[in-house]
Scaffold this active site. Structure first.
Site, mmCIF file in Angstrom:
data_model
loop_
_atom_site.group_PDB
_atom_site.id
_atom_site.type_symbol
_atom_site.label_atom_id
_atom_site.label_comp_id
_atom_site.label_asym_id
_atom_site.label_seq_id
_atom_site.Cartn_x
_atom_site.Cartn_y
_atom_site.Cartn_z
ATOM 1 N N HIS C 104 0.895 -1.050 -0.444
ATOM 2 C CA HIS C 104 0.007 0.626 -0.171
ATOM 3 C C HIS C 104 0.886 1.091 -0.128
ATOM 4 O O HIS C 104 -0.036 1.865 -0.182
ATOM 5 C CB HIS C 104 -1.132 0.002 1.163
ATOM 6 N N CYS C 202 -31.005 1.109 20.834
ATOM 7 C CA CYS C 202 -29.829 2.159 20.989
ATOM 8 C C CYS C 202 -30.750 3.867 21.097
ATOM 9 O O CYS C 202 -30.124 4.961 21.195
ATOM 10 C CB CYS C 202 -29.854 1.894 19.832
ATOM 11 N N HIS C 206 -29.963 7.545 22.045
ATOM 12 C CA HIS C 206 -29.330 8.374 20.737
ATOM 13 C C HIS C 206 -30.679 8.887 19.825
ATOM 14 O O HIS C 206 -30.688 9.282 18.944
ATOM 15 C CB HIS C 206 -28.533 6.828 20.152
ATOM 16 N N ARG C 243 -17.387 0.563 21.984
ATOM 17 C CA ARG C 243 -18.016 0.971 21.889
ATOM 18 C C ARG C 243 -19.729 0.645 22.583
ATOM 19 O O ARG C 243 -20.490 0.435 23.364
ATOM 20 C CB ARG C 243 -18.392 2.644 21.837
ATOM 21 N N CYS C 247 -22.436 -0.079 25.266
ATOM 22 C CA CYS C 247 -23.423 0.625 25.405
ATOM 23 C C CYS C 247 -24.195 -0.850 25.800
ATOM 24 O O CYS C 247 -25.769 -0.562 27.021
ATOM 25 C CB CYS C 247 -23.697 1.465 23.645
#
Lengths: 151, 109, 286
Positions: C104, C202, C206, C243, C247
């Site tokens: 790359h 969620c 949110h 994360r 949650c």
């Protein structure tokens, strides 16, 4: 089972106590006498005056693990007008010592910024010791919040 | 951290004689305070960077005695008055005796 | 604990949480974010079919000091992970004697835009693949190296480094490729499914509670555009799946495995919910 409000909030967070916070709230805190002693030791017995030093800290810390603070001391930083050291203390942490900054004529300015840990809402105290022995102090209260569901 | 502590330092490349420049420094380090306990209730031993120093052309500029209340990945921002070209040398000392350094040149006219 | 007291407990916790959530509300701030001269898109018109009119970056919900820390790419501690990622990029690993750079070359060129387009459809596995899984795929197939275990520090650092090459670029994933749309459907279903003892989806925080405070956290739209993100709470950069699992754990549900079908579907959907926002990696959050 009798519930205290603190218990309800602690459990509502849902997480088992995982050691993520470096300073757990609720631990023994630095006694006010300890802070007084540390300042007296640093100040060589002199009574700190207010003025010359400004401590900048947020009113509310988003997270107690990382709280940005700055100090600046009015001083020409040359000849007789010099800052020797600045002591930073936190009166509600398990241990009050945070850091001691040492400056020289090459510093140009007696100013520094860092990031510190606060276990709970408390005062951050900055004490400046000048080359001529005079001592100045500033203090700011920082509210430390406990987050919601932090993951 | 599986990798060794890495310093990250920002210094202006050029300045005028007598100018006061600002240095920003970071180093990756967990700063284990010695206050935490593991799952079994044992205290996780303290391991922090306990001292930071900055010199310019061999002369002390700024230093900091560091306690566990300084956050992980310690950040220090401070000033230096430069009168000549030269090299800043920054040093971080770990509780375990390791010393990490970084050098930055500045051109002063 | 008896079942009856668990139920009473959950009701109490949910009630308290609801009370706490309803107690305070604040607008996200009116502020602009520029990083190293690049203007970040922190507010964007929501894509077609989105429940909001505008998608907002989590940056707008943070305190001034936190926002300032992200704006200063030098003070941003997440950049330490990006620098580590750069080292990993150049490190040879595996029997094939290659590094990422071997194929790359310069990441600033070859990886530009990549972070904004993942997760992508992977025909070989018949599933979506995210950056972490793509990195592992490359390691195994091209480098003949071991795949990283979930959240290995080098995996997080490399993902942060690669995604950082797309800083400022708008998030846009391709739902038309392969079966991405059906994974989006599954992710959406997961997003709106209540779970755990606290019975939160969620969307409970949110979507329904954006702008409210849950204790002292200012609830954001829960966007993914800043991941891997530096979290003050952890004192390091953390991955999206870390994360998401956290949650879910906080709803007092069993955590799904990282990179499981459920979490991959959720990642597809949550990434889509942030369409148009700039990649902020490494973002700084609480």
């Amino acid at each position: 089972m009798a519930l205290s409000r603190r218990h309800v909030f602690a459990l509502a967070a849902g997480a088992a106590i995982v050691p993520v916070f470096q300073f757990l709230p609720g631990r023994a805190v630095a006694a006010p006498e300890d802070v007084g002693k540390l300042i007296a030791e640093f100040a060589g017995g002199k009574e700190p005056q207010s003025g010359k030093i400004t401590l900048t800290a947020p009113e509310i810390a988003e997270n107690g693990n990382t709280v940005p603070i700055s100090i600046e001391v009015e001083s020409a930083m040359e000849g007789d007008d010099m800052v020797d050291q600045v002591l930073i203390l936190a009166d509600g942490n398990p241990s009050a010592d945070v850091a001691t900054f040492a400056f020289t004529a090459m510093s140009g300015k007696a100013a520094a910024t860092t990031r510190m840990r606060l276990a709970r809402t408390q005062n951050v105290i900055a004490v400046a010791k000048m080359a001529d022995g005079s001592v100045y102090m500033d203090k700011k209260e920082v509210k430390v919040t406990i987050g919601g569901c932090g993951g | 951290m599986s990798a060794a502590p890495k310093p990250r330092v920002k210094v202006p490349k050029k300045a005028r004689a007598g100018e006061i420049v600002v240095l920003k420094t970071l180093i990756s380090h967990e700063m284990e305070s010695g206050q935490r306990k593991d799952k079994d209730g044992n205290v996780i031993p303290r391991k922090i960077i306990n001292k930071f120093t900055c010199e310019f052309n061999g002369q002390p500029v700024f230093s900091c005695d560091i306690d566990p209340a300084i956050s992980a990945n310690p950040y220090f921002e401070f000033s230096a008055k430069v009168n000549e070209s030269g090299t800043f040398k920054l040093t971080w000392v770990d509780d375990d005796g390791s010393v990490y350094t970084d050098e930055q040149k500045i051109e002063v006219d | 604990m008896s079942t009856r007291s668990i139920a009473a407990w959950s009701a109490l916790c949910a009630g308290v949480a609801a009370l706490a959530a309803g107690a305070a509300w604040a607008d996200p701030v009116d502020d602009e974010l520029e990083i190293d001269g690049v203007e970040m898109v922190i507010r964007a018109p929501a894509p077609e079919g989105h429940p909001f009119d505008e998608v907002l970056s989590g940056w707008l919900f943070r305190e001034a000091e936190t926002r300032a820390t992200e704006a200063d790419s030098f003070a941003n501690p997440g950049m330490l992970a990006v620098e580590r990622g750069a080292e990993v990029w150049d490190t040879v690993e595996g029997a094939a004697g290659k590094s990422c750079a071997s194929c790359h070359n310069d990441a600033a060129q070859s990886m530009q835009g990549v972070g904004a387009r993942f997760p992508k459809w992977d025909a070989a596995s018949g599933k979506p693949v995210n950056l972490e899984l793509q990195i592992n795929k490359c390691r195994v197939e091209n480098m003949e190296a071991e795949p990283y275990k979930f959240d290995h520090p080098d995996q997080v650092a490399l993902a942060a480094y690669v995604k950082h090459q797309s800083l400022g670029m708008p998030v846009k994933i391709d739902l038309a490729e392969g079966e991405m749309q059906s994974w989006w459907d599954k992710g959406k279903e997961n997003y709106y499914t209540r779970m755990g003892q606290l019975n939160f989806a969620c969307a409970s925080c949110h979507e329904a509670s954006v702008g409210k405070y849950i204790r002292a956290d200012h609830l954001s739209q829960g966007q993914a555009n800043g991941f891997p993100t530096y979290r003050f709470r952890d004192g390091k950069v953390i991955s999206l799946h870390d994360r998401l699992r956290g949650c879910i754990k906080d709803t007092r549900a069993e955590m799904p495995d990282a990179f499981s079908d459920d979490l991959m579907a959720l990642e597809v959907y949550v990434t889509w919910r942030g369409t148009g926002l700039s990649v902020e990696t490494p973002a700084v959050r609480q």
